[in-house]
Scaffold this motif. Sequence first.
Motif, PDB file in Angstrom:
ATOM      1  N   LEU A 122       0.833  -1.204   0.000  1.00 32.57           N
ATOM      2  CA  LEU A 122       0.000   0.000   0.000  1.00 32.57           C
ATOM      3  C   LEU A 122       0.866   1.252   0.000  1.00 32.57           C
ATOM      4  CD1 LEU A 122      -2.917  -0.968   2.421  1.00 32.57           C
ATOM      5  CD2 LEU A 122      -3.089  -0.447  -0.014  1.00 32.57           C
ATOM      6  N   GLU A 123       2.155   1.104  -0.321  1.00 32.18           N
ATOM      7  CA  GLU A 123       3.061   2.239  -0.320  1.00 32.18           C
ATOM      8  C   GLU A 123       3.017   2.974  -1.664  1.00 32.18           C
ATOM      9  OE1 GLU A 123       6.888   0.669   0.652  1.00 32.18           O
ATOM     10  OE2 GLU A 123       6.499   0.715   2.815  1.00 32.18           O
ATOM     11  N   VAL A 124       3.022   4.311  -1.597  1.00 33.52           N
ATOM     12  CA  VAL A 124       3.041   5.157  -2.794  1.00 33.52           C
ATOM     13  C   VAL A 124       3.943   6.361  -2.524  1.00 33.52           C
ATOM     14  CG1 VAL A 124       0.689   4.542  -3.504  1.00 33.52           C
ATOM     15  CG2 VAL A 124       1.049   6.536  -2.041  1.00 33.52           C
ATOM     16  N   TYR A 125       4.413   6.983  -3.598  1.00 35.82           N
ATOM     17  CA  TYR A 125       5.010   8.302  -3.455  1.00 35.82           C
ATOM     18  C   TYR A 125       3.909   9.357  -3.382  1.00 35.82           C
ATOM     19  CZ  TYR A 125       9.813   6.759  -4.200  1.00 35.82           C
ATOM     20  OH  TYR A 125      11.041   6.161  -4.055  1.00 35.82           O
ATOM     21  N   GLU A 126       2.845   9.123  -4.137  1.00 33.78           N
ATOM     22  CA  GLU A 126       1.704  10.031  -4.088  1.00 33.78           C
ATOM     23  C   GLU A 126       0.490   9.321  -4.660  1.00 33.78           C
ATOM     24  OE1 GLU A 126       1.510  14.593  -4.776  1.00 33.78           O
ATOM     25  OE2 GLU A 126       1.071  13.692  -6.733  1.00 33.78           O
ATOM     26  N   ALA A 127      -0.671   9.620  -4.096  1.00 35.44           N
ATOM     27  CA  ALA A 127      -1.948   9.155  -4.648  1.00 35.44           C
ATOM     28  C   ALA A 127      -2.844  10.367  -4.828  1.00 35.44           C
ATOM     29  CB  ALA A 127      -2.612   8.138  -3.723  1.00 35.44           C
ATOM     30  N   GLY A 128      -3.408  10.513  -6.028  1.00 41.23           N
ATOM     31  CA  GLY A 128      -4.330  11.609  -6.319  1.00 41.23           C
ATOM     32  C   GLY A 128      -5.714  11.057  -6.600  1.00 41.23           C
ATOM     33  N   TYR A 154      -9.352  11.766  -7.828  1.00 35.49           N
ATOM     34  CA  TYR A 154     -10.123  12.697  -8.635  1.00 35.49           C
ATOM     35  C   TYR A 154     -11.566  12.172  -8.761  1.00 35.49           C
ATOM     36  CZ  TYR A 154      -5.434  14.338  -9.675  1.00 35.49           C
ATOM     37  OH  TYR A 154      -4.154  14.802  -9.554  1.00 35.49           O
ATOM     38  N   PRO A 155     -12.491  12.987  -9.276  1.00 38.59           N
ATOM     39  CA  PRO A 155     -13.903  12.560  -9.297  1.00 38.59           C
ATOM     40  C   PRO A 155     -14.149  11.216  -9.974  1.00 38.59           C
ATOM     41  CG  PRO A 155     -13.777  14.906  -9.713  1.00 38.59           C
ATOM     42  CD  PRO A 155     -12.349  14.412  -9.680  1.00 38.59           C
ATOM     43  N   THR A 156     -13.396  10.885 -11.062  1.00 45.59           N
ATOM     44  CA  THR A 156     -13.667   9.636 -11.783  1.00 45.59           C
ATOM     45  C   THR A 156     -12.442   8.754 -11.965  1.00 45.59           C
ATOM     46  OG1 THR A 156     -13.356  10.736 -13.923  1.00 45.59           O
ATOM     47  CG2 THR A 156     -15.613  10.637 -13.042  1.00 45.59           C
ATOM     48  N   ARG A 157     -11.356   9.040 -11.247  1.00 45.55           N
ATOM     49  CA  ARG A 157     -10.166   8.194 -11.376  1.00 45.55           C
ATOM     50  C   ARG A 157      -9.237   8.433 -10.194  1.00 45.55           C
ATOM     51  NH1 ARG A 157      -5.315  10.388 -13.019  1.00 45.55           N
ATOM     52  NH2 ARG A 157      -5.372  12.639 -13.374  1.00 45.55           N
ATOM     53  N   VAL A 158      -8.263   7.527 -10.060  1.00 48.58           N
ATOM     54  CA  VAL A 158      -7.192   7.686  -9.091  1.00 48.58           C
ATOM     55  C   VAL A 158      -5.872   7.589  -9.842  1.00 48.58           C
ATOM     56  CG1 VAL A 158      -6.163   6.856  -6.944  1.00 48.58           C
ATOM     57  CG2 VAL A 158      -8.609   6.527  -7.346  1.00 48.58           C
ATOM     58  N   GLY A 159      -4.962   8.524  -9.588  1.00 49.97           N
ATOM     59  CA  GLY A 159      -3.630   8.465 -10.167  1.00 49.97           C
ATOM     60  C   GLY A 159      -2.611   8.225  -9.061  1.00 49.97           C
ATOM     61  N   VAL A 160      -1.665   7.315  -9.296  1.00 51.59           N
ATOM     62  CA  VAL A 160      -0.696   6.973  -8.259  1.00 51.59           C
ATOM     63  C   VAL A 160       0.719   6.967  -8.818  1.00 51.59           C
ATOM     64  CG1 VAL A 160      -2.177   5.670  -6.694  1.00 51.59           C
ATOM     65  CG2 VAL A 160      -1.212   4.532  -8.697  1.00 51.59           C
ATOM     66  N   MET A 161       1.671   7.377  -7.961  1.00 51.95           N
ATOM     67  CA  MET A 161       3.092   7.223  -8.226  1.00 51.95           C
ATOM     68  C   MET A 161       3.539   5.964  -7.479  1.00 51.95           C
ATOM     69  SD  MET A 161       4.600  11.063  -7.705  1.00 51.95           S
ATOM     70  CE  MET A 161       4.085  12.458  -8.694  1.00 51.95           C
ATOM     71  N   VAL A 162       3.780   4.894  -8.219  1.00 51.53           N
ATOM     72  CA  VAL A 162       4.078   3.590  -7.620  1.00 51.53           C
ATOM     73  C   VAL A 162       5.594   3.426  -7.477  1.00 51.53           C
ATOM     74  CG1 VAL A 162       3.791   1.096  -7.841  1.00 51.53           C
ATOM     75  CG2 VAL A 162       2.012   2.656  -8.710  1.00 51.53           C
ATOM     76  N   PRO A 163       6.094   3.157  -6.273  1.00 48.86           N
ATOM     77  CA  PRO A 163       7.539   2.959  -6.108  1.00 48.86           C
ATOM     78  C   PRO A 163       8.031   1.738  -6.889  1.00 48.86           C
ATOM     79  CG  PRO A 163       6.465   3.319  -3.981  1.00 48.86           C
ATOM     80  CD  PRO A 163       5.378   3.098  -4.979  1.00 48.86           C
TER      81      PRO A 163
END
Length: 287
Positions: free
Chosen positions: A164-170, A172-181
């Motif tokens: 469940l580790e990320v650099y960042e999770a965003g 948004y209303p219809t999606r999720v964007g993640v920076m995956v290590p």
Amino acid sequence: MRGFRAKDADRDACVELIEAAFVDGQLNSADRDLRVGRALSAETVDELQTLTRDLQLPPGAVVPTNTSASVQRPRPSLAPRVVGGVFALVVVGVVLFIGVVAVTMFASLGGESSSDVDSGTIFESELADPEIMFEEQAPAPTFEMTAGQVRTFLRAYEEQFGTLEVYEAGFYPTRVGVMVPVRGSRPRMERWSWTGEWRQDTEASRVTGPGGIVDLGTVDVRRMFANIDTARRTLDVDRGKLTHVLVNRWFDDRAAVNIYIGNQFGESGYLRTTPSGEVVRAYPYDA
């Protein structure tokens, strides 16, 4: 393009380009947040183009193809499709007429029962809408920014990446964007999107932006949504709506959940909380 109304797909495409440019080092965090907020509240395609006109497409970034940019090209005439539809209906009508006449003749000669005419009705129902043969409907996104859907995303993320580790999770209303290590001797990451299914947006690259890893398992989803309601009420954004939530950790700073509220006028503010839900600081709109 000037004056064309923007669709959700246009806004999402614009946000993806801004996010990719941020990862590529073209934007700093404040500029990224400002542009994302304005993109999500944009009403016309021209507004979206203004936000991305100075950005370069980073290597490996995915160029969306389902946006209103297609209106720049001449639209194909509907005449062939209409003519084809009329022709199909005429053919069906002729076939049905011949079938009814044939069945009636056989019935009068003691052949098959006239009830067999029903088989023609099945054939007609299959071809009654010729548009089905010409258009394929795109699947609607299945992610919505609700507590239940966020929990579903967390389960899907852990299943996909084993953490469940990320650099960042965003969010948004219809999606999720993640920076995956990406595991290795140097800090690298990949960008992925979740809309009910996974899509990889970029290949592995150096980490830019938030430099610390966050455990999404520490985020209290119930408190996050309670704080979203608080942000709407207290950030002094006229007719404000949630634009996005960023979960990240800037280098040695502690992890934070940043809740952004914006409106159609480009006004915005945000509320910073801890992953467990304690409010750290409010940044209301400053007129």
